[in-house]
Design an enzyme around this catalytic site. Structure first.
Site, mmCIF file in Angstrom:
data_model
loop_
_atom_site.group_PDB
_atom_site.id
_atom_site.type_symbol
_atom_site.label_atom_id
_atom_site.label_comp_id
_atom_site.label_asym_id
_atom_site.label_seq_id
_atom_site.Cartn_x
_atom_site.Cartn_y
_atom_site.Cartn_z
ATOM 1 N N ASP A 190 0.835 -1.207 0.000
ATOM 2 C CA ASP A 190 0.000 0.000 0.000
ATOM 3 C C ASP A 190 0.869 1.256 0.000
ATOM 4 O OD1 ASP A 190 -2.148 -1.686 0.143
ATOM 5 O OD2 ASP A 190 -2.664 -1.223 2.227
ATOM 6 N N ALA A 192 -4.441 -10.569 2.454
ATOM 7 C CA ALA A 192 -3.382 -10.569 3.472
ATOM 8 C C ALA A 192 -3.864 -9.865 4.740
ATOM 9 C CB ALA A 192 -2.143 -9.876 2.917
ATOM 10 N N GLU A 246 -10.081 -9.322 -5.240
ATOM 11 C CA GLU A 246 -8.831 -8.747 -5.766
ATOM 12 C C GLU A 246 -7.972 -9.800 -6.455
ATOM 13 O OE1 GLU A 246 -8.191 -4.767 -3.056
ATOM 14 O OE2 GLU A 246 -7.049 -6.545 -2.526
ATOM 15 N N GLY A 294 -22.402 1.679 12.228
ATOM 16 C CA GLY A 294 -22.605 0.300 12.679
ATOM 17 C C GLY A 294 -22.978 -0.660 11.556
ATOM 18 N N ASP A 303 -6.904 6.102 10.855
ATOM 19 C CA ASP A 303 -6.765 5.477 9.529
ATOM 20 C C ASP A 303 -7.807 4.371 9.376
ATOM 21 O OD1 ASP A 303 -5.988 4.240 7.215
ATOM 22 O OD2 ASP A 303 -3.936 3.796 7.832
ATOM 23 N N THR A 349 -8.170 2.553 6.711
ATOM 24 C CA THR A 349 -7.725 1.504 5.773
ATOM 25 C C THR A 349 -7.647 0.160 6.494
ATOM 26 O OG1 THR A 349 -6.276 3.198 4.869
ATOM 27 C CG2 THR A 349 -6.007 0.965 4.007
ATOM 28 N N ASP A 366 -11.487 -5.150 6.401
ATOM 29 C CA ASP A 366 -10.789 -6.444 6.395
ATOM 30 C C ASP A 366 -10.660 -6.977 7.827
ATOM 31 O OD1 ASP A 366 -10.489 -5.828 3.702
ATOM 32 O OD2 ASP A 366 -8.512 -4.940 4.022
ATOM 33 N N GLY A 386 -1.963 2.284 9.103
ATOM 34 C CA GLY A 386 -1.573 1.079 8.370
ATOM 35 C C GLY A 386 -2.667 0.028 8.409
HETATM 36 O O1 RIB Z 1 -9.161 -2.971 2.261
HETATM 37 C C1 RIB Z 1 -7.951 -2.262 2.284
HETATM 38 C C2 RIB Z 1 -7.007 -2.816 1.277
HETATM 39 O O2 RIB Z 1 -7.561 -2.635 -0.009
HETATM 40 C C3 RIB Z 1 -5.659 -2.141 1.226
HETATM 41 O O3 RIB Z 1 -4.717 -2.732 2.086
HETATM 42 C C4 RIB Z 1 -5.279 -2.205 -0.242
HETATM 43 O O4 RIB Z 1 -4.183 -3.037 -0.503
HETATM 44 C C5 RIB Z 1 -6.529 -2.691 -0.966
HETATM 45 O O5 RIB Z 1 -6.419 -4.000 -1.323
#
Ligand code: RIB
Length: 298
Positions: A13, A42, A139, A215, A236, A238, A242, A277
């Site tokens: 990223d 990952a 992905e 929520g 963050d 991001t 996941d 991160g």
């Molecule tokens: O969901 C976040 C992820 O989406 C990031 O880590 C990026 O690599 C994308 O795949």
């Protein structure tokens, strides 16, 4: 003990942090640039490992420097990497992330992730079928996801599917997944969508709608709402989705009731947003337990 597997992407990223995302044709000064480990597959595997389970990650990296670093990092995070193939002459996946104070926008370049094909599945079929619960995203090539969901369905496995980046999907594929987890943008692209309530009802307890700070919603004997964790200092977002997926898989492996599994995953995802991160910010089980204990007193 149920074995959890993730079939998915491994990315590097490249994150640009700014106070406000630029508009089309606009140039702005940003705050910070960082290179982090990422990729939805990952990220989910790391989230699962940090919560105390032992995930197996199925996927591919390239032969560039960052692919090697990604692999090293996954091993360090206690993810089983024995089925990750390193491909010569190809770069690993990469993602350009623009981050402001509340949200992120991402462009993904598949690289080696796009080589996870039918022949890869064939080579790892037995190891795949040794696992019980699977996390999947979009992905890697859609045809691979389609094939693996069919294989897992035929073998009675539990599939948790996050169709992101979203594409047109058939209802027949979604019907083979035990859980489909989507955000507010993705739900509108699902087959037969009229409105959130109608679709949540149609999938009864199998469709889970995550709405960030608002929520999570699912359908039981009516639409149920599970509030997000109360986070004061979001740094963050991001990888929060996941983290939710990985935590949800861990909860399901422990046979938690659906609402409790969502609540647990909400707490994990919320905690993630307090650190930078996608992977580096993911919480360990002890941190989640402490956070839950602290909040139950308030
Ligand atoms: O969901 C976040 C992820 O989406 C990031 O880590 C990026 O690599 C994308 O795949």
């Amino acid at each position: 003990m149920k074995k959890i597997a993730v079939v998915g992407s491994i990315n590097t990223d490249y994150t640009f942090k700014c106070n406000k995302l630029p508009k089309p044709s606009e140039t702005i000064h940003g705050e910070e640039f960082k290179i982090n480990f990422g990729g939805k597959g990952a990220n989910e595997a790391v989230a699962i490992a940090r919560l105390g389970a032992k995930p197996v990650l199925f996927g591919m990296v390239g032969d560039d420097l960052y692919s090697k670093e990604n692999l090293k990092n996954l091993k360090k995070q206690k993810v089983d990497t024995s089925h990750i193939e390193s491909l010569g002459g190809v770069s690993g996946g990469s993602a350009g992330i623009m981050l402001d104070n509340n949200t992120n926008s991402i462009i993904v370049i598949g690289g080696a992730n796009m080589k996870v094909d039918s022949s890869y599945l064939e080579r790892h079929k037995q190891s795949l079928l040794d696992c019980d619960i699977f996390c999947l995203q979009l992905e890697i090539p859609f045809s691979t996801v389609d094939e693996v969901i069919n294989l897992l369905y035929e073998n009675g496995k539990t599939v948790i599917f996050n169709p992101s980046p979203i594409t047109k999907l058939k209802k027949s594929l979604l019907d083979k997944c035990q859980y489909v987890i989507v955000n507010e943008v993705e739900i509108k692209e699902l087959p037969n969508y009229k409105d959130n309530e109608q679709l949540l009802k149609a999938y009864k307890g199998r469709l889970i709608l995550t709405c960030g700070a608002d929520g999570v919603y699912f359908y039981d004997d009516g639409v149920k709402h599970v509030p997000a964790a109360k986070i004061k200092d979001v740094k963050d977002t991001t990888g929060a989705g996941d983290t939710f997926l990985g935590a949800f898989a861990v909860a399901i492996s422990k046979e938690m009731p659906l609402k409790d599994a969502i609540l647990f995953a909400n707490n994990c995802a919320g905690l993630k947003t307090t650190k930078y991160g996608a992977q580096t910010g993911m919480p360990y089980l002890s941190e989640v337990e402490e956070f839950i204990k602290k909040n139950s007193k308030n």
